[in-house]
Design a protein around this motif. Structure first.
Motif, PDB file in Angstrom:
ATOM      1  N   GLY A  43      50.093 -24.359 -28.378  1.00  0.00           N
ATOM      2  CA  GLY A  43      51.107 -24.520 -27.354  1.00  0.00           C
ATOM      3  C   GLY A  43      50.528 -24.357 -25.965  1.00  0.00           C
ATOM      4  N   VAL A  44      51.420 -24.155 -25.003  1.00  0.00           N
ATOM      5  CA  VAL A  44      51.038 -23.987 -23.600  1.00  0.00           C
ATOM      6  C   VAL A  44      51.213 -22.519 -23.229  1.00  0.00           C
ATOM      7  N   TYR A  45      50.196 -21.945 -22.591  1.00  0.00           N
ATOM      8  CA  TYR A  45      50.212 -20.528 -22.223  1.00  0.00           C
ATOM      9  C   TYR A  45      50.254 -20.368 -20.706  1.00  0.00           C
ATOM     10  N   ASP A  46      50.677 -19.169 -20.271  1.00  0.00           N
ATOM     11  CA  ASP A  46      50.699 -18.876 -18.834  1.00  0.00           C
ATOM     12  C   ASP A  46      49.318 -18.482 -18.313  1.00  0.00           C
ATOM     13  N   ALA A  47      48.356 -18.331 -19.210  1.00  0.00           N
ATOM     14  CA  ALA A  47      46.960 -18.070 -18.860  1.00  0.00           C
ATOM     15  C   ALA A  47      46.107 -18.525 -20.036  1.00  0.00           C
ATOM     16  N   ASP A  48      44.812 -18.600 -19.839  1.00  0.00           N
ATOM     17  CA  ASP A  48      43.923 -19.024 -20.918  1.00  0.00           C
ATOM     18  C   ASP A  48      43.866 -17.928 -21.989  1.00  0.00           C
ATOM     19  N   PRO A  49      44.382 -18.198 -23.197  1.00  0.00           N
ATOM     20  CA  PRO A  49      44.402 -17.149 -24.229  1.00  0.00           C
ATOM     21  C   PRO A  49      43.017 -16.731 -24.704  1.00  0.00           C
ATOM     22  N   LYS A  50      42.015 -17.568 -24.470  1.00  0.00           N
ATOM     23  CA  LYS A  50      40.654 -17.208 -24.860  1.00  0.00           C
ATOM     24  C   LYS A  50      40.054 -16.171 -23.915  1.00  0.00           C
TER      25      LYS A  50
END
Length: 242
Positions: free
Chosen positions: A165-172
């Protein structure tokens, strides 16, 4: 099956066909994608596909290396046709009738893109794979997906990615990043969230076409999405995070 959507445009990046390879096409990945498409097609869902060519050649990178941008983009369009024909072969080996339509005339290989013919193929239960982008340089296959979805009256664009999905920040990078369950078109454009390029988002907004961003690597996700299960991020609703 209780389908939520009847006519779907699936946007596949060229990289999606690459798997773990550094370049080219992984036959195992293509077969897995074809199996999922075949599964939902047999349930009566009309499937159109726009495929990129970045696993073979990317016009922007070619231009960055010194090529004329228009020439580089045309080479990238040819790469998308190679991917489209690969998908066609994989689907037809599963007895799913498939047509490739190209925006650049290649009459020995594929049909020219004709909107009414494409819609007729879909009505007859054939998968239609659109190759060669929009036929114009300087436009991405994301924009092509939005354009073709509007032209064929698709209920939704399903954008297959490598994240869920789309996150509010880079999940990595940020373990506290939150995934959006839904987003407005305006929020995507204002915050430059890179769901699709801005031209594609604007086209979807103007034509009220929702976009589902989901993880293609999870087996069965295409079917789950079409059944209305809550996976990925939907662009076209309100802004909600999970």
């Amino acid at each position: 099956m209780g389908n939520t959507y009847q006519r779907v445009l699936l946007k596949l990046s060229g990289e999606a066909l690459m798997g773990s390879l550094p370049y080219g096409i992984d036959p195992t990945i293509v077969q897995g994608i074809a199996e999922e498409i075949a599964d939902v097609t047999r349930q009566g869902i009309q499937m159109a596909i726009v495929v990129g060519g970045g696993n073979i050649f990317r016009g922007v990178k070619g231009a960055a290396a010194g090529m004329d941008r228009a020439t580089a983009d045309y080479i990238g369009m040819i790469a998308t046709v190679m991917n489209a024909m690969t998908l066609q072969d994989a689907l037809e080996q599963m007895d799913i009738p498939t047509r490739v339509q190209t925006a650049i005339s290649m009459q020995e290989l594929a049909e020219p893109y004709i909107r009414r013919r494409a819609m007729r193929h879909l009505e007859k239960g054939r998968v239609v794979v659109f190759g060669a982008g929009s036929g114009n340089p300087f436009f991405t296959t994301d924009t092509t997906a939005a354009l073709r979805a509007a032209e064929i009256d698709a209920d939704i664009i399903m954008k297959a990615t490598k994240v869920d999905g789309v996150y509010d920040a880079d999940p990595k990078i940020n373990p506290d990043a939150r995934r959006y369950q839904s987003l407005t078109y305006g929020h995507v454009l204002t915050h430059d969230l890179k769901v699709m390029d801005s031209t594609a988002i604007a086209l979807c907004k103007d034509n009220d076409i929702p976009i589902l961003v989901f993880d293609l690597s999870v087996s069965g996700n295409i079917r789950r999405a079409l059944l209305g299960e809550s996976i990925g991020t939907i662009v076209g609703g309100s802004c909600e995070v999970s």
